[in-house]
Enzyme design. Structure first.
Site, PDB file in Angstrom:
ATOM      1  N   ASP A  91      -8.104  -5.340   0.088  1.00 27.54           N
ATOM      2  CA  ASP A  91      -8.622  -6.068  -1.066  1.00 27.54           C
ATOM      3  C   ASP A  91      -8.265  -7.540  -1.050  1.00 27.54           C
ATOM      4  O   ASP A  91      -8.832  -8.330  -1.802  1.00 27.54           O
ATOM      5  CB  ASP A  91      -8.091  -5.445  -2.358  1.00 27.54           C
ATOM      6  CG  ASP A  91      -8.668  -4.076  -2.547  1.00 27.54           C
ATOM      7  OD1 ASP A  91      -9.882  -3.954  -2.395  1.00 27.54           O
ATOM      8  OD2 ASP A  91      -7.912  -3.144  -2.817  1.00 27.54           O
ATOM      9  N   HIS A  93       0.847  -1.181   0.000  1.00 28.59           N
ATOM     10  CA  HIS A  93       0.000   0.000   0.000  1.00 28.59           C
ATOM     11  C   HIS A  93       0.882   1.230   0.000  1.00 28.59           C
ATOM     12  O   HIS A  93       1.941   1.220   0.624  1.00 28.59           O
ATOM     13  CB  HIS A  93      -0.919   0.007   1.237  1.00 28.59           C
ATOM     14  CG  HIS A  93      -2.089   0.911   1.071  1.00 28.59           C
ATOM     15  ND1 HIS A  93      -2.022   2.250   1.347  1.00 28.59           N
ATOM     16  CD2 HIS A  93      -3.336   0.662   0.619  1.00 28.59           C
ATOM     17  CE1 HIS A  93      -3.194   2.787   1.074  1.00 28.59           C
ATOM     18  NE2 HIS A  93      -4.014   1.853   0.636  1.00 28.59           N
TER      19      HIS A  93
END
Ligand code: CMC
Length: 440
Positions: free
Chosen positions: A374, A316
């Protein structure tokens, strides 16, 4: 709507020394309520003749905001100051929408009115049917969503004066209310099934599942465990600071553009696999891996600099720790699989193996690449019977409130200007034009 507090007065300055000319410049440092201080470079060009260069905006704050705060090193996410874990545990999506839009959690009466007002905006204009009918049945649902939300700008002329707070709120409610209806219809259209109209006796997440899975042929009862899981997924995805799609909405909106068109721009940005498309990419990756025994082979590929393959659902830009949303999602994932009686789900086994290997592997550990939200959402969606191509659409439904809250905040910001980055030009300098006959 709570007021956005102005950034606090300069804390101190940093000195920029130009080694070429020997000149020194004092740049103010602004202090937020928490998080890193920022160097105010707004007058940099005017005073020094230099631009800053930051492709990907890794060191650039694009706005002042009081909505969402992330501490990527600690793995903290706050909506209006409330930790995401507490909201996911004790709140529901409608409350979170209210919180993001207005700055405070609602009282019981405020909540009742807000839910009522959202519920009574869930229907779509009947002409939207015709619009959907124009798409091929095999269109990607995100393509349909970009089109449908963009089309809303042609339907609602009574809420487009963006200088009027009431108009802005009506447009915001409409977007939050109509997204599930459009998402469900995009799905029904791909199946060739009749569209299911919203029901006002159902709550937001229940209604969404109902419009997705009911048919006119028989009664359909929404499973409360799945409705709760959906509600939690919506909470976890509701806002995430100045990510690509939110920044897109702000940039589009900074010119004073129509609010529905700005959200359509955000949906387009979300579609990419590096952003909202990652949950779809995770499932595709797990399907490609195919078996637990092949997980280590794919981890090896992800580490190979000459191989473009990346582990989807890992890493991320902001979190260099476990994504707090992923932890909650992991728990929800187990609850949903338990409720649905899914045992020995090979994809989940593979996901667990992938997580185990990656969390121990030196490459992932040293680069602080942890599973992100996700990684698990795709597995839950699959267990719920939601097709892979719809995963990112669900993310868009959830993120709509974040987009409209950020858009409203931007419009209200007295320092707001049209977004207009500069560049480091590396093309040819002035060249004389040659007529076609002279070019060889
Ligand atoms: N698999 C393997 N290596 C990776 C991965 C990954 N998933 N992610 C980053 N790296 C490596 C990358 O190769 C780079 O290595 P080096 O320093 O040796 O060049 C280093 O880690 C830093 O990566 P980066 O691309 O410079 O980092 P970024 O901040 O630009 O990218 C990211 C962040 C999310 C786009 C990236 O981690 C990625 O592509 N992840 C997979 C896609 C994904 O899961 N996206 C969902 C993000 S969460 C949902 C959302 O908020 O939208």
């Amino acid at each position: 709507m709570t007021e956005t507090p102005a950034a606090q007065t300069p804390n101190h300055t940093v000195t920029l020394v130009d080694n070429a000319s020997g000149r020194r410049y004092e740049l103010p440092v602004l202090k937020g309520s928490t998080g890193p201080d920022v160097i105010d470079v707004r007058k940099l060009y005017q005073e020094t003749g230099y631009f800053t260069f930051d492709p990907g905006y890794t060191s650039t704050g694009s706005c002042e905001s009081a909505i969402t705060y992330i501490d990527g090193d600690k793995g903290t996410l706050l909506y209006r100051g409330y930790p995401i874990e507490q909201l996911a545990e004790g709140s529901d999506f409608m409350e979170v929408c209210y919180l993001l839009l207005y700055g405070d959690l609602p009282t019981a009466e405020q909540k009742r009115k807000f839910e009522h007002d959202i519920t009574y905006h869930t229907m779509l204009h009947e002409q939207m049917h015709k619009f959907i009918d124009g798409f091929r049945r095999d269109s990607h649902p995100m393509a349909v969503m970009v089109g449908l939300v963009g089309a809303l700008s042609a339907f609602y002329h009574d809420s487009t004066d963006i200088t009027n707070p009431r108009h802005r709120m009506i447009a915001s409610y409409r977007m939050i209310a109509k997204m599930p209806t459009m998402a469900a219809w995009a799905y029904k259209y791909s199946l060739g099934q009749p569209f299911i109209y919203p029901r006002n006796d159902l709550r937001y997440s229940e209604n969404f599942l109902y419009m997705m899975f009911a048919t006119p042929c028989e009664p359909y009862k929404v499973n409360p465990v799945l409705a709760k899981a959906m509600d939690r997924i919506l909470i976890l995805h509701a806002d995430h600071e100045q990510n690509a799609s939110t920044s897109t909405v702000r940039l589009a909106g900074s010119s004073g553009a129509n609010p529905f068109a700005c959200i359509a721009a955000g949906i387009a940005s979300l579609w990419g696999p590096a952003h909202g498309g990652a949950n779809e990419a995770v499932l595709k990756m797990l399907e490609e891996i195919g078996d637990k025994s092949r997980v280590s082979e794919y981890v090896k590929r992800a580490k190979d600099k000459d191989d473009p393959f990346r582990l989807m659902g890992f890493g991320h830009r902001v979190y260099h720790n476990y994504d707090p949303r992923a932890r909650i999602m992991r728990q929800s994932c187990h609850e949903v699989l338990e409720e649905l009686g899914v045992r020995d789900e090979p994809l989940l086994d593979m996901a667990m193996e992938l997580e185990r290997i990656a969390l121990e592997d030196e490459y992932f550990v040293s680069k602080k690449l942890y599973p992100n939200v996700d990684f698990y959402s795709g597995i839950i969606f699959r267990a719920m019977g939601i097709p892979v191509s719809l995963f990112t659409v669900l993310f868009a439904v959830a993120r709509t409130v974040g987009w409209v809250a950020q858009w409203n905040e931007m419009i209200e910001d007295p320092t707001q200007k049209i977004g207009r980055p500069r560049q480091l030009y590396a093309g040819p300098t002035s060249r004389p034009f040659k007529q076609l006959a002279e070019r060889v």
